[in-house]
Design a protein around this motif. Structure first.
Motif, short mmCIF file in Angstrom:
data_model
loop_
_atom_site.label_atom_id
_atom_site.label_comp_id
_atom_site.label_asym_id
_atom_site.label_seq_id
_atom_site.Cartn_x
_atom_site.Cartn_y
_atom_site.Cartn_z
N GLN A 265 60.12 65.03 87.74
CA GLN A 265 58.81 64.92 86.65
C GLN A 265 57.83 64.06 87.53
OE1 GLN A 265 59.70 63.44 82.95
NE2 GLN A 265 60.46 65.61 82.30
N GLN A 266 58.24 62.78 87.82
CA GLN A 266 57.35 61.67 88.41
C GLN A 266 57.14 62.02 89.74
OE1 GLN A 266 56.12 59.93 86.37
NE2 GLN A 266 57.42 60.42 84.35
N ARG A 267 57.83 62.77 90.60
CA ARG A 267 57.83 62.97 92.07
C ARG A 267 57.85 61.70 92.87
NH1 ARG A 267 58.51 67.77 91.46
NH2 ARG A 267 57.42 68.11 93.55
N MET A 268 58.72 60.87 92.29
CA MET A 268 59.23 59.64 92.87
C MET A 268 60.90 59.64 92.91
SD MET A 268 56.34 56.93 92.07
CE MET A 268 55.92 57.52 90.28
N PRO A 269 61.50 59.12 94.13
CA PRO A 269 62.89 58.92 93.86
C PRO A 269 63.35 57.99 93.19
CG PRO A 269 62.00 58.21 96.14
CD PRO A 269 60.69 58.76 95.24
N VAL A 270 64.37 58.23 92.51
CA VAL A 270 65.29 57.24 91.69
C VAL A 270 66.47 56.73 92.49
CG1 VAL A 270 66.40 56.98 89.64
CG2 VAL A 270 64.43 58.27 89.50
N VAL A 271 66.27 55.30 92.31
CA VAL A 271 67.58 54.59 93.06
C VAL A 271 68.37 53.96 91.93
CG1 VAL A 271 66.05 52.53 93.78
CG2 VAL A 271 68.41 52.87 94.92
N VAL A 272 69.83 54.18 92.06
CA VAL A 272 70.62 53.59 90.94
C VAL A 272 70.70 52.17 91.28
CG1 VAL A 272 72.87 53.52 89.75
CG2 VAL A 272 71.66 55.73 90.41
N GLY A 273 70.04 51.33 90.97
CA GLY A 273 69.92 50.07 91.71
C GLY A 273 71.21 49.04 91.30
N GLU A 274 71.77 49.33 90.37
CA GLU A 274 73.41 48.58 89.89
C GLU A 274 74.04 49.45 89.06
OE1 GLU A 274 72.42 44.91 87.74
OE2 GLU A 274 70.89 44.09 88.79
N PHE A 275 75.29 49.18 89.56
CA PHE A 275 76.37 49.87 88.74
C PHE A 275 77.63 49.18 89.34
CE2 PHE A 275 78.67 52.66 92.19
CZ PHE A 275 77.82 52.57 92.91
N GLY A 276 78.70 49.24 88.68
CA GLY A 276 79.92 48.42 88.88
C GLY A 276 80.66 48.40 87.77
N VAL A 277 82.00 47.62 87.95
CA VAL A 277 82.89 47.33 86.99
C VAL A 277 83.48 46.01 87.11
CG1 VAL A 277 85.12 48.09 86.05
CG2 VAL A 277 83.62 49.83 86.82
N TYR A 278 83.50 45.08 85.87
CA TYR A 278 84.03 43.85 86.09
C TYR A 278 85.23 43.71 86.66
CZ TYR A 278 85.28 39.28 84.32
OH TYR A 278 86.11 38.02 84.21
N GLU A 279 85.33 42.67 87.49
CA GLU A 279 86.63 42.45 88.50
C GLU A 279 88.20 42.43 87.57
OE1 GLU A 279 86.88 38.68 90.54
OE2 GLU A 279 85.54 37.72 89.14
N GLY A 280 87.91 41.79 86.28
CA GLY A 280 89.09 41.90 85.35
C GLY A 280 89.60 43.08 85.11
N VAL A 281 88.99 44.07 85.14
CA VAL A 281 89.43 45.58 84.97
C VAL A 281 90.51 45.80 85.78
CG1 VAL A 281 88.82 47.89 84.53
CG2 VAL A 281 87.25 46.13 83.50
#
Ligand code: BGC
Length: 333
Positions: A265-281
């Motif tokens: 829709q916006q004609r601009m790329p989306v970057v997933v700038g943060e994702f992750g799981v806490y180290e205690g898991v």
């Protein structure tokens, strides 16, 4: 429901400015391929008020190691608000600028893109009227200071606006910051901040101006109760939350499909700038989610930045100076 909101917002944008209309409606505008694919967040370093305070100081060999295993980009969160004068002209600390130039210089020599952002500007979220002029002045200085840097240097306007930084307010701020950044950096890639902690609903409601060298961003720790269970700073259960059913995966896929729809829709790329799981898991659970995210993002051509290298959601263990093999494999194999 999400689709209904998006449709209503689209209809609204038709009554708004011309550029909004183009941004959300002109399907002939090219979507530029993003300059990044696999990226690592260097959290816990300049994200703290003083680098080292949270147990990590960026070293040149970290960048070399990150590059050697196949990442093309690092994202450097910087708490600039702790290194600028409180009053106009809001001068940035020369030492902090020099330190970020040093790291950017390493990245350029090694051949990594480096995303430089403004991280943890908490006071701005509480009192935007008071702090927006300060952020604009911070960006004037950063834009001038990095004007001569190579195109490996990428800017990101602000990390995770929230509270009083509504979607509309964040969009308006992004527009003003872009005008200022573009004076000295006409072709530099810039990532625009997404309100509501960078979440999907805010990304879908946002109406940024089209620019062929802008990326939009999504932060995804969904479901938060799973990714942040046990994390001392998070309002999440201590333990015992599982992830990985057929319906969990379906939800993950639906969210990423929606991110791709925003891109279209916006004609601009989306970057997933943060994702992750806490180290205690437990590591098997961390890896199940992380691998699913990574493969589903890559299947859709979405660029991503893992959070993070050596902080609380780490992929690399500073104590032993080794990658956590399961996490590394989930990201790269
Ligand atoms: C915050 C970090 C935090 C991470 C995961 C980031 O946006 O800036 O401090 O560790 O999210 O919760």
């Amino acid at each position: 429901m999400r689709k209904l909101i998006a449709a209503a917002a689209l209809a609204l944008s038709a009554c708004s400015t011309a550029s909004d209309e183009i941004a959300s409606a002109d399907s002939t505008l090219p979507i530029s391929p993003p300059p990044i694919a696999r990226c690592m967040n260097l959290g816990s370093a300049l994200e703290a008020t003083y680098e080292g305070e949270w147990g990590y100081t960026v070293r040149r060999e970290d960048l070399e190691r990150i590059k050697a295993v196949g990442f093309d980009t690092i994202r450097l969160p910087v708490r600039w608000s702790a290194h600028a004068l409180e009053d106009a002209p809001y001068t940035l600390s020369p030492d902090m600028l020099a330190r970020v130039h040093e790291i950017a210089g390493w990245a350029e020599t090694i051949g990594l893109n480096i995303i430089i952002n403004v991280h943890h500007y908490d006071a701005l979220n509480d009192a935007p009227e008071q702090h927006e002029p300060r952020l604009e002045a911070i960006w004037d200085q950063l834009a001038a200071s990095f004007a001569g840097a190579s195109n490996l240097v990428i800017f990101e306007t602000l990390n995770e606006p929230h509270t009083n930084m509504s979607v509309a307010r964040t969009d308006a701020l992004n527009k003003r910051l872009m005008q200022r950044i573009r004076l000295d950096n006409p072709d530099r890639w810039v990532i625009l901040a997404t309100a509501n902690w960078g979440n999907l609903d805010a990304l879908e409601a946002s109406r940024p101006d089209y620019d062929p060298r802008v990326m939009l961003t999504l932060h995804s720790y969904t479901p938060f109760d799973f990714t942040h269970q046990g994390a001392p700073w998070a309002d999440a259960p201590r333990t015992g939350v599982r992830w990985g059913t057929r319906s969990d995966l379906k939800e993950m896929r639906a969210d990423l499909d929606d991110a791709v729809e925003v891109q279209t829709q916006q004609r601009m790329p989306v970057v997933v700038g943060e994702f992750g799981v806490y180290e205690g898991v437990p590591v098997e659970a961390r890896v199940r989610w992380t691998r699913a995210m990574r493969t589903e993002m890559e299947a859709r051509g979405l660029a991503w930045c893992y959070w993070d290298y050596a902080g609380s959601l780490k992929a690399y263990e500073l104590e032993t100076e080794t990658w956590i093999p399961e996490v590394k494999a989930a990201l790269l194999d």
